[in-house]
Design a protein around this motif. Structure first.
Motif, PDB file in Angstrom:
ATOM      1  N   GLU A  77      -3.714   3.623  -1.973  1.00  0.00           N
ATOM      2  CA  GLU A  77      -3.815   2.411  -1.489  1.00  0.00           C
ATOM      3  C   GLU A  77      -4.974   2.801   0.649  1.00  0.00           C
ATOM      4  O   GLU A  77      -6.001   1.673  -0.087  1.00  0.00           O
ATOM      5  CB  GLU A  77      -3.679   1.121  -1.208  1.00  0.00           C
ATOM      6  CG  GLU A  77      -3.111   0.785  -2.546  1.00  0.00           C
ATOM      7  CD  GLU A  77      -1.970   1.459  -3.130  1.00  0.00           C
ATOM      8  OE1 GLU A  77      -2.319   1.632  -5.008  1.00  0.00           O
ATOM      9  OE2 GLU A  77      -1.451   2.234  -2.696  1.00  0.00           O
ATOM     10  N   ALA A 109      -8.857   1.451   0.313  1.00  0.00           N
ATOM     11  CA  ALA A 109      -9.026   0.129   0.315  1.00  0.00           C
ATOM     12  C   ALA A 109     -10.475  -0.365   0.710  1.00  0.00           C
ATOM     13  O   ALA A 109     -11.429   1.071   0.903  1.00  0.00           O
ATOM     14  CB  ALA A 109      -8.672   0.313   1.442  1.00  0.00           C
ATOM     15  N   LEU A 117      -2.600  -5.069  10.205  1.00  0.00           N
ATOM     16  CA  LEU A 117      -1.828  -3.246   9.596  1.00  0.00           C
ATOM     17  C   LEU A 117      -0.284  -3.259   9.643  1.00  0.00           C
ATOM     18  O   LEU A 117      -0.261  -3.085  10.597  1.00  0.00           O
ATOM     19  CB  LEU A 117      -2.806  -2.527   8.626  1.00  0.00           C
ATOM     20  CG  LEU A 117      -2.267  -1.054   8.285  1.00  0.00           C
ATOM     21  CD1 LEU A 117      -2.293  -1.327   6.884  1.00  0.00           C
ATOM     22  CD2 LEU A 117      -2.851  -0.108   8.294  1.00  0.00           C
ATOM     23  N   TRP A 145       1.012  -1.261  -0.135  1.00  0.00           N
ATOM     24  CA  TRP A 145       0.258   0.210  -0.289  1.00  0.00           C
ATOM     25  C   TRP A 145       1.128   1.267  -0.059  1.00  0.00           C
ATOM     26  O   TRP A 145       1.876   1.521   0.847  1.00  0.00           O
ATOM     27  CB  TRP A 145      -1.028  -0.239   1.347  1.00  0.00           C
ATOM     28  CG  TRP A 145      -2.285  -1.023   1.126  1.00  0.00           C
ATOM     29  CD1 TRP A 145      -3.021  -2.104   0.095  1.00  0.00           C
ATOM     30  CD2 TRP A 145      -3.519  -0.759   2.063  1.00  0.00           C
ATOM     31  NE1 TRP A 145      -3.844  -2.451   0.773  1.00  0.00           N
ATOM     32  CE2 TRP A 145      -4.297  -2.164   2.027  1.00  0.00           C
ATOM     33  CE3 TRP A 145      -3.170  -0.177   3.185  1.00  0.00           C
ATOM     34  CZ2 TRP A 145      -5.304  -1.836   2.490  1.00  0.00           C
ATOM     35  CZ3 TRP A 145      -4.550  -0.399   3.857  1.00  0.00           C
ATOM     36  CH2 TRP A 145      -6.313  -1.031   3.635  1.00  0.00           C
ATOM     37  N   ARG A 185       5.053 -11.079  -0.254  1.00  0.00           N
ATOM     38  CA  ARG A 185       3.952 -10.793  -0.158  1.00  0.00           C
ATOM     39  C   ARG A 185       3.949 -12.912  -0.156  1.00  0.00           C
ATOM     40  O   ARG A 185       4.137 -13.732  -1.989  1.00  0.00           O
ATOM     41  CB  ARG A 185       3.060 -10.939  -1.163  1.00  0.00           C
ATOM     42  CG  ARG A 185       2.016 -11.134  -1.627  1.00  0.00           C
ATOM     43  CD  ARG A 185       0.749 -10.053  -0.308  1.00  0.00           C
ATOM     44  NE  ARG A 185       1.505  -8.900  -0.416  1.00  0.00           N
ATOM     45  CZ  ARG A 185       0.176  -8.037  -0.090  1.00  0.00           C
ATOM     46  NH1 ARG A 185      -0.904  -8.904   0.397  1.00  0.00           N
ATOM     47  NH2 ARG A 185      -0.106  -6.753  -0.299  1.00  0.00           N
ATOM     48  N   ASP A 240      -1.346  -8.229   6.688  1.00  0.00           N
ATOM     49  CA  ASP A 240      -2.657  -9.022   6.330  1.00  0.00           C
ATOM     50  C   ASP A 240      -2.464  -7.598   4.742  1.00  0.00           C
ATOM     51  O   ASP A 240      -2.247  -8.026   3.652  1.00  0.00           O
ATOM     52  CB  ASP A 240      -3.674  -8.764   5.946  1.00  0.00           C
ATOM     53  CG  ASP A 240      -3.819  -9.670   7.066  1.00  0.00           C
ATOM     54  OD1 ASP A 240      -4.107 -10.722   6.776  1.00  0.00           O
ATOM     55  OD2 ASP A 240      -4.565  -9.401   8.940  1.00  0.00           O
ATOM     56  N   GLU A 241      -2.032  -6.493   4.981  1.00  0.00           N
ATOM     57  CA  GLU A 241      -1.311  -5.240   4.371  1.00  0.00           C
ATOM     58  C   GLU A 241      -0.035  -4.817   4.952  1.00  0.00           C
ATOM     59  O   GLU A 241      -0.392  -4.519   6.273  1.00  0.00           O
ATOM     60  CB  GLU A 241      -2.197  -4.433   3.944  1.00  0.00           C
ATOM     61  CG  GLU A 241      -3.439  -5.310   2.926  1.00  0.00           C
ATOM     62  CD  GLU A 241      -3.423  -5.193   1.675  1.00  0.00           C
ATOM     63  OE1 GLU A 241      -2.633  -5.445   1.403  1.00  0.00           O
ATOM     64  OE2 GLU A 241      -3.934  -6.464   1.641  1.00  0.00           O
ATOM     65  N   PRO A 268      -8.107  -4.686   6.955  1.00  0.00           N
ATOM     66  CA  PRO A 268      -7.105  -5.620   6.845  1.00  0.00           C
ATOM     67  C   PRO A 268      -7.419  -6.039   8.243  1.00  0.00           C
ATOM     68  O   PRO A 268      -7.391  -5.131   9.164  1.00  0.00           O
ATOM     69  CB  PRO A 268      -6.041  -5.104   6.194  1.00  0.00           C
ATOM     70  CG  PRO A 268      -6.335  -3.136   6.707  1.00  0.00           C
ATOM     71  CD  PRO A 268      -8.170  -3.162   6.427  1.00  0.00           C
TER      72      PRO A 268
END
Length: 517
Positions: free
Chosen positions: A209, A213, A220, A205, A286, A305-306, A217
């Motif tokens: 983002e 979004a 984060l 991100w 990732r 997760d992000e 998430p």
């Protein structure tokens, strides 16, 4: 400004395409350096008095002032008219943050706190955010341009020598725009993401983002400790994310007074954000399951997760054709106080907003747009400029009275210089501090109100050169601070500005009392 018939604008565009001059809405013909109306060579393509590259808030304001000054304008945009602020920054981020602040304020007041029985409704917040971002459609902004009499040219614009802009249009074609008087670059900045191993393939991100979004998430990771990092950590934590901040420095918001970052960090921690100072990421991966693994500089790793990289901005000048006018592409564009780009030769090229690196804030860019747009019109018609400090032709506030609000919980607001900045300029100053929680209006605003105020006084002139507030609801105090700093109001006169009781603004009186003793 009077409404404009869209058909008039389109008719004017048709005339330009045929090589004829246009003077929409009764504007006078453009006057050249020799005092005569410019002649137009049909080979020059579309000819306007001024061409503006970038239709964000800065470009819109500059184009509007140029047009109001009697000149024809083409404004070029390759994305959405309205720019970063409208769709990926100011508006959507504050739409995310406003419900957070409203709930936090209610929870700080006995009686109201009991009425808050649940968490923030993330779905409703995101839907409201979408509305404030106009669902990422620019129809309304385009309609405004039409009504304002500004010609929109869609596509990516690049300089091609003096007063020429080549636009690569969405259909793959080219349109050449020639400016009789000036080209103004208003392309802003882009997120700067460090070139770490794995970053390019990890779909990390950036601020775009983070503000757009569609889902919250579960975990984060936020890398950075500046405004974007703080605001987005505040918002997404309240919306349900488990947030970890990796902050390279030893405090947050290093561009403001030290106590601001300290108080904001305390509140973030209390809300459940894991703030780690002196920490950074050295690699990103990732994974196949969609999660992100960060390798930490201090050892170990962090899984989220992000991951949001809020690590600064870089000028959007890499593909702007600066090399065709003797400038280096990819860097900041230096200007004088009237907006003229240094090193391009003459007074035909201007740069307003973030890309000139004077003050990377939307409202300061709009301010520059108004000032520089007026300068362009005055020069075109041979009107004398007012270049004395604080004159109508110079953006003096960029140097002495920049305003900023961080919509964290609590809010932070500042105008002018910090104590450290004032001292670095060689000023003989004194910092006057006051506990905002001791102001009657603050105590009424929130039970257990926590905040701080500081005024930086120039002892030789006895005027304020900087004011900073941190605490719930302080954003609305910043304009009074900006007026005191920009107008250089003597402390002796501020003593007669009586604040209403009981308001948070009564802190002004308390600061003056503390200064006078």
């Amino acid at each position: 400004m009077e409404a404009v018939d869209v058909n008039v604008v389109h008719a004017a565009e048709d005339m330009v395409a045929e090589g004829a001059p246009i003077f929409p809405h009764g504007a006078s013909p453009s006057i050249g350096d020799d005092g005569q109306a410019d002649t137009i060579d049909p080979a020059d393509g579309d000819v306007f008095d001024v061409v503006v590259v970038g239709a964000g808030p800065t470009g819109e304001n500059l184009a509007d002032r140029v047009h109001a000054g009697g000149l024809s304008v083409a404004i070029v945009e390759h994305e959405l008219v309205g720019g970063e602020c409208s769709y990926w920054a100011c508006m959507p981020s504050k739409a995310l943050l406003r419900p957070v602040a409203a709930v936090a304020d209610a929870r700080r007041v006995a009686g109201a706190a009991q009425a808050v029985t649940g968490a923030v409704d993330a779905g409703a917040v995101l839907a409201r955010r979408d509305e404030f971002a106009a669902n990422w459609k620019d129809d309304g902004q385009v309609e405004w341009l039409d009504k304002a009499g500004l010609c929109l040219v869609r596509g990516h614009g690049r300089l091609d020598g003096e007063r020429r802009v080549v636009v690569r249009t969405p259909d793959g074609g080219e349109r050449v725009l020639t400016a009789r008087h000036a080209v103004a670059l208003c392309t802003g900045t882009q997120a700067a993401v460090p070139d770490l191993p794995g970053v390019s393939s990890a779909k990390v991100w950036t601020s775009r983002e983070a503000t757009s979004a569609k889902q919250v998430p579960g975990r984060l990771a936020v890398i950075g400790g500046g405004v974007v990092a703080v605001e987005m950590a505040t918002a997404w934590r309240a919306l349900g994310s488990a947030v970890t901040m990796l902050v390279r420095d030893d405090r947050l918001l290093t561009g403001m007074e030290p106590f601001v970052g300290e108080i904001v960090a305390e509140t973030l921690g209390e809300s459940g954000v894991d703030v780690r100072f002196g920490e950074s990421a050295t690699a990103v991966e990732r994974r196949a399951d969609g999660t992100v693994e960060l390798t930490l500089g201090g050892g170990g790793s962090l899984t989220a997760d992000e991951v949001l990289f809020a690590t600064g901005r870089r000028p959007a000048t890499a593909d702007l054709g600066l090399e065709t006018v003797g400038l280096k592409p990819g860097g900041w564009v230096e200007v004088d106080d009237t907006g003229v780009v240094r090193g391009a030769g003459g007074t035909w090229l201007y740069a307003a907003g973030d890309l000139n690196h004077r003050a990377l804030l939307t409202h300061q860019g709009k301010y520059q747009g108004r000032i520089f747009g007026g300068v362009i019109a005055d020069r075109a018609f041979g009107r004398q400029l007012d270049t004395e400090p604080w004159g109508r032709s110079v953006a003096t506030a960029d140097l002495h009275a920049v305003t900023q609000v961080v919509f964290s919980d609590p809010e932070a607001a500042a105008a002018g210089l910090t104590l450290e900045q004032a001292r670095s300029k060689g000023l003989r100053v004194r910092a006057v501090d006051y506990d905002l929680g001791q102001v009657a209006g603050s105590a009424l605003y929130a039970d257990g109100y926590r905040g701080q105020a500081r005024a930086v006084v120039d002892l030789d002139r006895e005027v304020l050169v900087g004011v900073t507030f941190v605490g719930p609801g302080v954003a609305e105090l910043v304009h009074s601070a900006a007026m005191a700093v920009a107008a250089q109001v003597p402390v002796s006169r501020l003593w007669h500005v009586v604040p209403a009781y009981p308001t948070i603004g009564e802190v002004w009186l308390r600061l003056l009392e503390t200064y006078r003793g």
